[in-house]
Design an enzyme around this catalytic site. Structure first.
Site, mmCIF file in Angstrom:
data_model
loop_
_atom_site.group_PDB
_atom_site.id
_atom_site.type_symbol
_atom_site.label_atom_id
_atom_site.label_comp_id
_atom_site.label_asym_id
_atom_site.label_seq_id
_atom_site.Cartn_x
_atom_site.Cartn_y
_atom_site.Cartn_z
ATOM 1 N N ALA A 143 0.842 -1.185 0.000
ATOM 2 C CA ALA A 143 0.000 0.000 0.000
ATOM 3 C C ALA A 143 0.884 1.245 0.000
ATOM 4 O O ALA A 143 2.086 1.174 0.267
ATOM 5 C CB ALA A 143 -0.914 0.003 1.220
ATOM 6 N N GLY A 186 -0.034 -5.134 0.749
ATOM 7 C CA GLY A 186 -1.232 -5.038 -0.081
ATOM 8 C C GLY A 186 -1.071 -5.682 -1.438
ATOM 9 O O GLY A 186 -2.040 -6.151 -2.037
ATOM 10 N N GLU A 189 -1.759 -9.283 -0.864
ATOM 11 C CA GLU A 189 -3.205 -9.409 -0.636
ATOM 12 C C GLU A 189 -3.971 -9.303 -1.949
ATOM 13 O O GLU A 189 -4.932 -10.050 -2.180
ATOM 14 C CB GLU A 189 -3.663 -8.330 0.346
ATOM 15 C CG GLU A 189 -3.166 -8.586 1.767
ATOM 16 C CD GLU A 189 -3.452 -7.437 2.708
ATOM 17 O OE1 GLU A 189 -3.994 -7.678 3.796
ATOM 18 O OE2 GLU A 189 -3.131 -6.269 2.348
ATOM 19 N N GLU A 209 3.735 -6.012 7.216
ATOM 20 C CA GLU A 209 3.102 -4.904 7.941
ATOM 21 C C GLU A 209 3.576 -4.798 9.386
ATOM 22 O O GLU A 209 3.642 -3.701 9.946
ATOM 23 C CB GLU A 209 1.572 -5.062 7.906
ATOM 24 C CG GLU A 209 0.928 -4.827 6.557
ATOM 25 C CD GLU A 209 0.866 -6.060 5.679
ATOM 26 O OE1 GLU A 209 0.191 -6.021 4.643
ATOM 27 O OE2 GLU A 209 1.511 -7.096 6.041
#
Length: 335
Positions: A143, A186, A189, A209
């Site tokens: 992200a 992300g 994911e 993370e």
């Protein structure tokens, strides 16, 4: 964004590329905006819903509409992605994340454009499957931390932060992730939201993370555990360690590993195989497999039987079995 030519005589209004619900009157099929294709609903009034409360860009429609996308353009002037139609029959949609200087970090603008492209390919009856890829150095390195660092609990909770990220997981058409380079946070994911993951030999997967003081927030703790099991998922999420493409294949996260330079081509070949089958039956098969993650074995078997029985209400089942008996290739009509 592509510029539109002035409206032809008799057309008082063109689609407004903005957020929210609107009613528009498309120009007649004889008129085409520069570089754009008009949808079959041209000349008819219908509504469109902006995606995520932000600008909808050049692809304007809603999954709630009965009409296909209004303005669907492979190669539209997106800022963060590139879209193309691939395959001998142009029945594969290719979406390439294109933010190379940031290693395809998933900023809000990129995710909004990705959702628009997914909606468009989903609504295109010619599309049978979608390939999602990035660059050779990074599929997506995570992200956009600069966007996230000053978020508050109140903003996250009230604004349902990241809730729009899982659109990939709800597309009815099969989505293949072609992962080269980094698929971290992300990015990992996002790949796991796809139905099939192909990896380049140098791909790396991880959920780091924990190293920046947070945890996965777009399905990482859930999908990774289901894919590779509790022990490996715990190790990756609690340490932030990465795994290689070969390790990901061994763990069941990835189905095949290819040389970097042929990865996307191989993903498109797989997508073509899928797209050449009956689209309605493919959607049923995908629904049944995905249900295995949500249901007990008994419930899942019941759903499978219902969907299996449902195929016998389709013309494509009759064509497929007749073609098999007659020793010829089936010609599916997606009916």
């Amino acid at each position: 964004m592509s510029q539109l030519m002035p409206p032809p005589p008799g057309v008082s209004r063109l689609p407004t590329l903005s957020a929210g619900t609107l009613t528009c009157l498309h120009p007649p099929p004889a008129w085409r905006p520069v570089g754009l294709e008009l949808c079959p609903a041209a000349g008819k009034r219908h509504s469109h819903q902006g995606l995520g409360g932000g600008p909808v860009g050049p692809l304007v429609w809603s999954p709630r509409d009965s009409a296909p996308p209004c303005l669907l353009i492979p190669g539209a002037n997106f800022e963060y992605i590139i879209t193309e139609k691939k395959g001998q029959s142009s029945n594969v949609g290719l979406i390439r994340l294109n933010r190379p200087k940031a290693l395809n970090a998933l900023c809000s603008g990129l995710m909004a454009e990705l959702n628009q492209a997914l909606e468009a390919f989903e609504g295109d009856p010619a599309m049978g499957a979608i390939v999602l890829t990035g660059g050779e150095k990074a599929f997506a390195a995570g992200a956009d931390i600069k966007e996230m660092q000053n978020q508050t609990f109140q903003n996250c909770y009230s604004g349902r932060f990241l809730s729009h990220w899982d659109r990939v997981a709800h597309v009815k058409k099969p989505v293949i992730a072609a992962v080269n380079g980094y698929a971290l946070g992300g990015g990992c994911e996002l790949a796991m939201m796809c139905d099939i993951i192909y990896a380049g030999e140098k791909a790396q997967f991880g959920q780091p993370e924990i190293l920046i003081g947070t945890i996965p927030g777009a399905g990482g703790t859930q999908r990774l555990t289901r894919a590779v099991g509790k022990s490996l998922a715990m190790e990756m999420i609690l340490t932030g360690d990465r795994i290689s493409a070969q390790e990901a294949k061994q763990a069941g996260l990835v189905s095949k590993v290819f040389p970097v330079e042929t990865l996307v081509e191989e993903a498109i070949k797989c997508a073509e195989k899928i797209a050449n089958n009956s689209k309605i039956v493919v959607a049923m098969a995908k629904e049944s497999v995905n249900a295995a993650f949500e249901m007990t074995l008994t419930e899942g078997n019941k759903l499978e039987k219902k969907l299996f029985y449902s195929t016998f209400a389709t013309d494509d089942q009759k064509e497929g079995m007749t073609a098999f008996v007659e020793k010829r290739k089936a010609s599916f009509k997606d009916q």
